[in-house]
Design a protein around this motif. Sequence first.
Motif, PDB file in Angstrom:
ATOM      1  N   THR A 154       0.820  -1.213   0.000  1.00  0.00           N
ATOM      2  CA  THR A 154       0.000   0.000   0.000  1.00  0.00           C
ATOM      3  C   THR A 154       0.854   1.263   0.000  1.00  0.00           C
ATOM      4  OG1 THR A 154      -0.200  -0.020   2.422  1.00  0.00           O
ATOM      5  CG2 THR A 154      -1.888  -1.183   1.164  1.00  0.00           C
ATOM      6  N   LEU A 155       2.176   1.114   0.141  1.00  0.00           N
ATOM      7  CA  LEU A 155       3.085   2.224  -0.104  1.00  0.00           C
ATOM      8  C   LEU A 155       3.226   2.382  -1.615  1.00  0.00           C
ATOM      9  CD1 LEU A 155       5.746   1.373   2.602  1.00  0.00           C
ATOM     10  CD2 LEU A 155       4.356   3.464   2.552  1.00  0.00           C
ATOM     11  N   PRO A 156       3.207   3.610  -2.141  1.00  0.00           N
ATOM     12  CA  PRO A 156       3.114   3.799  -3.598  1.00  0.00           C
ATOM     13  C   PRO A 156       4.300   3.285  -4.395  1.00  0.00           C
ATOM     14  CG  PRO A 156       3.495   5.889  -2.473  1.00  0.00           C
ATOM     15  CD  PRO A 156       3.192   4.889  -1.407  1.00  0.00           C
ATOM     16  N   PHE A 157       5.440   3.067  -3.751  1.00  0.00           N
ATOM     17  CA  PHE A 157       6.623   2.628  -4.498  1.00  0.00           C
ATOM     18  C   PHE A 157       6.918   1.146  -4.325  1.00  0.00           C
ATOM     19  CE2 PHE A 157       7.641   5.355  -0.841  1.00  0.00           C
ATOM     20  CZ  PHE A 157       8.003   4.390   0.085  1.00  0.00           C
ATOM     21  N   VAL A 158       6.064   0.403  -3.625  1.00  0.00           N
ATOM     22  CA  VAL A 158       6.272  -1.029  -3.412  1.00  0.00           C
ATOM     23  C   VAL A 158       5.253  -1.806  -4.246  1.00  0.00           C
ATOM     24  CG1 VAL A 158       6.316  -2.918  -1.747  1.00  0.00           C
ATOM     25  CG2 VAL A 158       7.147  -0.649  -1.084  1.00  0.00           C
ATOM     26  N   HIS A 159       5.733  -2.764  -5.010  1.00  0.00           N
ATOM     27  CA  HIS A 159       4.865  -3.584  -5.864  1.00  0.00           C
ATOM     28  C   HIS A 159       5.165  -5.062  -5.611  1.00  0.00           C
ATOM     29  CE1 HIS A 159       3.924   0.126  -8.031  1.00  0.00           C
ATOM     30  NE2 HIS A 159       5.228   0.365  -8.016  1.00  0.00           N
ATOM     31  N   ALA A 160       4.149  -5.879  -5.767  1.00  0.00           N
ATOM     32  CA  ALA A 160       4.281  -7.315  -5.520  1.00  0.00           C
ATOM     33  C   ALA A 160       4.136  -8.094  -6.819  1.00  0.00           C
ATOM     34  CB  ALA A 160       3.238  -7.779  -4.509  1.00  0.00           C
ATOM     35  N   ARG A 161       4.885  -9.185  -6.923  1.00  0.00           N
ATOM     36  CA  ARG A 161       4.717 -10.117  -8.036  1.00  0.00           C
ATOM     37  C   ARG A 161       4.050 -11.369  -7.488  1.00  0.00           C
ATOM     38  NH1 ARG A 161       7.393 -14.280 -10.742  1.00  0.00           N
ATOM     39  NH2 ARG A 161       9.121 -14.292  -9.239  1.00  0.00           N
ATOM     40  N   HIS A 162       2.973 -11.807  -8.139  1.00  0.00           N
ATOM     41  CA  HIS A 162       2.172 -12.920  -7.640  1.00  0.00           C
ATOM     42  C   HIS A 162       2.374 -14.170  -8.487  1.00  0.00           C
ATOM     43  CE1 HIS A 162       0.119  -9.300  -6.113  1.00  0.00           C
ATOM     44  NE2 HIS A 162      -0.287 -10.070  -5.112  1.00  0.00           N
ATOM     45  N   ALA A 163       2.260 -15.311  -7.819  1.00  0.00           N
ATOM     46  CA  ALA A 163       2.265 -16.591  -8.524  1.00  0.00           C
ATOM     47  C   ALA A 163       0.876 -16.841  -9.103  1.00  0.00           C
ATOM     48  CB  ALA A 163       2.657 -17.708  -7.563  1.00  0.00           C
ATOM     49  N   GLY A 166      -2.009 -16.756  -6.755  1.00  0.00           N
ATOM     50  CA  GLY A 166      -2.268 -15.513  -6.043  1.00  0.00           C
ATOM     51  C   GLY A 166      -1.277 -15.192  -4.939  1.00  0.00           C
ATOM     52  N   ARG A 167      -0.388 -16.112  -4.598  1.00  0.00           N
ATOM     53  CA  ARG A 167       0.598 -15.853  -3.548  1.00  0.00           C
ATOM     54  C   ARG A 167       1.616 -14.824  -4.007  1.00  0.00           C
ATOM     55  NH1 ARG A 167       4.054 -19.230  -2.923  1.00  0.00           N
ATOM     56  NH2 ARG A 167       3.647 -20.536  -4.758  1.00  0.00           N
ATOM     57  N   VAL A 168       2.028 -13.965  -3.055  1.00  0.00           N
ATOM     58  CA  VAL A 168       3.101 -13.019  -3.331  1.00  0.00           C
ATOM     59  C   VAL A 168       4.429 -13.780  -3.298  1.00  0.00           C
ATOM     60  CG1 VAL A 168       4.306 -10.942  -2.545  1.00  0.00           C
ATOM     61  CG2 VAL A 168       1.813 -11.095  -2.336  1.00  0.00           C
ATOM     62  N   VAL A 169       5.207 -13.672  -4.364  1.00  0.00           N
ATOM     63  CA  VAL A 169       6.478 -14.400  -4.440  1.00  0.00           C
ATOM     64  C   VAL A 169       7.690 -13.476  -4.372  1.00  0.00           C
ATOM     65  CG1 VAL A 169       5.488 -16.351  -5.683  1.00  0.00           C
ATOM     66  CG2 VAL A 169       6.350 -14.392  -6.966  1.00  0.00           C
ATOM     67  N   SER A 170       7.499 -12.182  -4.665  1.00  0.00           N
ATOM     68  CA  SER A 170       8.601 -11.228  -4.548  1.00  0.00           C
ATOM     69  C   SER A 170       8.025  -9.814  -4.550  1.00  0.00           C
ATOM     70  CB  SER A 170       9.614 -11.389  -5.695  1.00  0.00           C
ATOM     71  OG  SER A 170       9.024 -11.039  -6.938  1.00  0.00           O
ATOM     72  N   TYR A 171       8.878  -8.894  -4.144  1.00  0.00           N
ATOM     73  CA  TYR A 171       8.509  -7.483  -4.143  1.00  0.00           C
ATOM     74  C   TYR A 171       9.489  -6.712  -5.019  1.00  0.00           C
ATOM     75  CZ  TYR A 171       5.701  -8.385   0.092  1.00  0.00           C
ATOM     76  OH  TYR A 171       4.789  -8.854   1.007  1.00  0.00           O
ATOM     77  N   PHE A 197      13.106  -7.953  -4.793  1.00  0.00           N
ATOM     78  CA  PHE A 197      13.584  -8.523  -3.534  1.00  0.00           C
ATOM     79  C   PHE A 197      12.735  -9.728  -3.170  1.00  0.00           C
ATOM     80  CE2 PHE A 197      14.259  -3.915  -3.301  1.00  0.00           C
ATOM     81  CZ  PHE A 197      15.633  -3.869  -3.130  1.00  0.00           C
ATOM     82  N   ALA A 198      13.382 -10.706  -2.527  1.00  0.00           N
ATOM     83  CA  ALA A 198      12.653 -11.834  -1.966  1.00  0.00           C
ATOM     84  C   ALA A 198      11.753 -11.345  -0.842  1.00  0.00           C
ATOM     85  CB  ALA A 198      13.635 -12.883  -1.454  1.00  0.00           C
ATOM     86  N   LEU A 199      10.787 -12.179  -0.472  1.00  0.00           N
ATOM     87  CA  LEU A 199       9.801 -11.762   0.522  1.00  0.00           C
ATOM     88  C   LEU A 199      10.455 -11.276   1.809  1.00  0.00           C
ATOM     89  CD1 LEU A 199       6.986 -14.461   0.232  1.00  0.00           C
ATOM     90  CD2 LEU A 199       7.108 -12.207  -0.827  1.00  0.00           C
TER      91      LEU A 199
END
Length: 469
Positions: A154-163, A166-171, A197-199
């Motif tokens: 929810t910080l504007p510069f952080v994004h997640a990559r999902h499998a 639907g699981r978050v696998v990296s940022y 970056f890794a989780l």
Amino acid sequence: MTATRELVGAAERTPGPGWSDLPGDLLESVLGRLPLTDRLRFPAVCTGWRSAAAVSAALVQAVGVQSPWLMLPFNPTAHGQMQHASVSTCSEARFLSLDDGRTYGIPQPAPAVSDRLCIGSSPDGWLVTADAASELHLLNPLTRVQVQLPPPTTLPFVHARHAADGRVVSYSIQCCFDDDGNGGDGDAAVVVPSESFALDRLRFELYEKAILVSAPRKRQTGSWDGYAVMLICQPLSRLAIARAGDSRWTLLDTPSRRWVDAVRASSAVGAGGRQLVYALDSAGRVEAWDVDATTPTREAVAPACCCCSGRACSMSGACGRYLVELSPGRLLQVHRLREAAHARYRCEPRPERVEYTTVDAELFEWTDDGRWNPLDGKNAGVLSGHALFLGKNASLCVPVDGCRPELKGNCVYFTDDGPWSHDRCREVAPDVGVLELADGTYRPPRGAARDLLWKWPPPVWVFPSCADD
């Protein structure tokens, strides 16, 4: 004689009132006067005492700040500290009490405490922890209550990559700023390519420090309300805030400043009872933030502190700055000086293996004449009856009185928070100890030397409390 023996025998056989028969109101009164470690033992005496402890839990309030504990690193070789032989996870946190020099193990809720990084603590007894997925939680390690904070995405510069499931696998973090350095609205925006970056790695790169502005309060429904957390986060050491009920972090508009520390002000400072937070930037400037406002506002308090010694300037890469409130509105800036622990050796190890140790601290007080005045720590002065607790998770001034013989005035109690604590905190021995300003000596806390051989999680100061508001 025979009659006397019969009377004595009858008296011995007649059950009289015991400790378990003490009235509940008396037990509650006694409980409120006990040291914290005895409060923890109190419910184990009997069912009556356990009931009294449960009834009075909400009424037991600490007088001022409790004598701090040191949250110790996880010891993977100790019996019972590993749930599985191949997985270093532990649900029990270990604390060194400065009161008696003893270590206490306290079970904690999931996720495992051995997977958490503590980035904030408050005099109310709460910690701010980042788990192995870089999610943040408020945690009271004594009552084992925890509250989830908004996710980092929810910080504007952080994004997640999902499998696919639907699981978050990296940022990833993407940095965008104005090249004029003023945070203007022109077309000078510069975007730095994102980095993945890794989780568990995100927490080292993103979170600098968390400040608990107000502690959680339990509602009749069982939910927790009333809390607010300010976060110093990367990139560019920005400020963000989240309050009870928020689903996301709100980034405060400070794109041209690099914030290094913050401390909540005493309630007497806030006009109309509004809560203020003092924030310190890398130049030594201080601003007061009104975080109770719908849109937090700020006001300049003190200009840059340009009075560092030549020694501090020459060590700027290893010099940390902290902000402490000695009393309502009375601010103290502390500069922590470090040097390479191996500097005395002719042959230096590889740069990535150099460890640092605290060697001195310089103090500057903000005075009514509008200046940062240096203080001579060797002559005690303002710290003669106080001890400072500083580190990645807290900046706090604790009064020293007759009830705390284990704490010494005119001392600074440090935990590690240098940049190496991010990059190599699992490899480098932590810089944790007590600096006596009078003579410049630096030593580990009493009873902690053996535990500080371990490195994870990085040790932090905790201000324990059995009471949840």
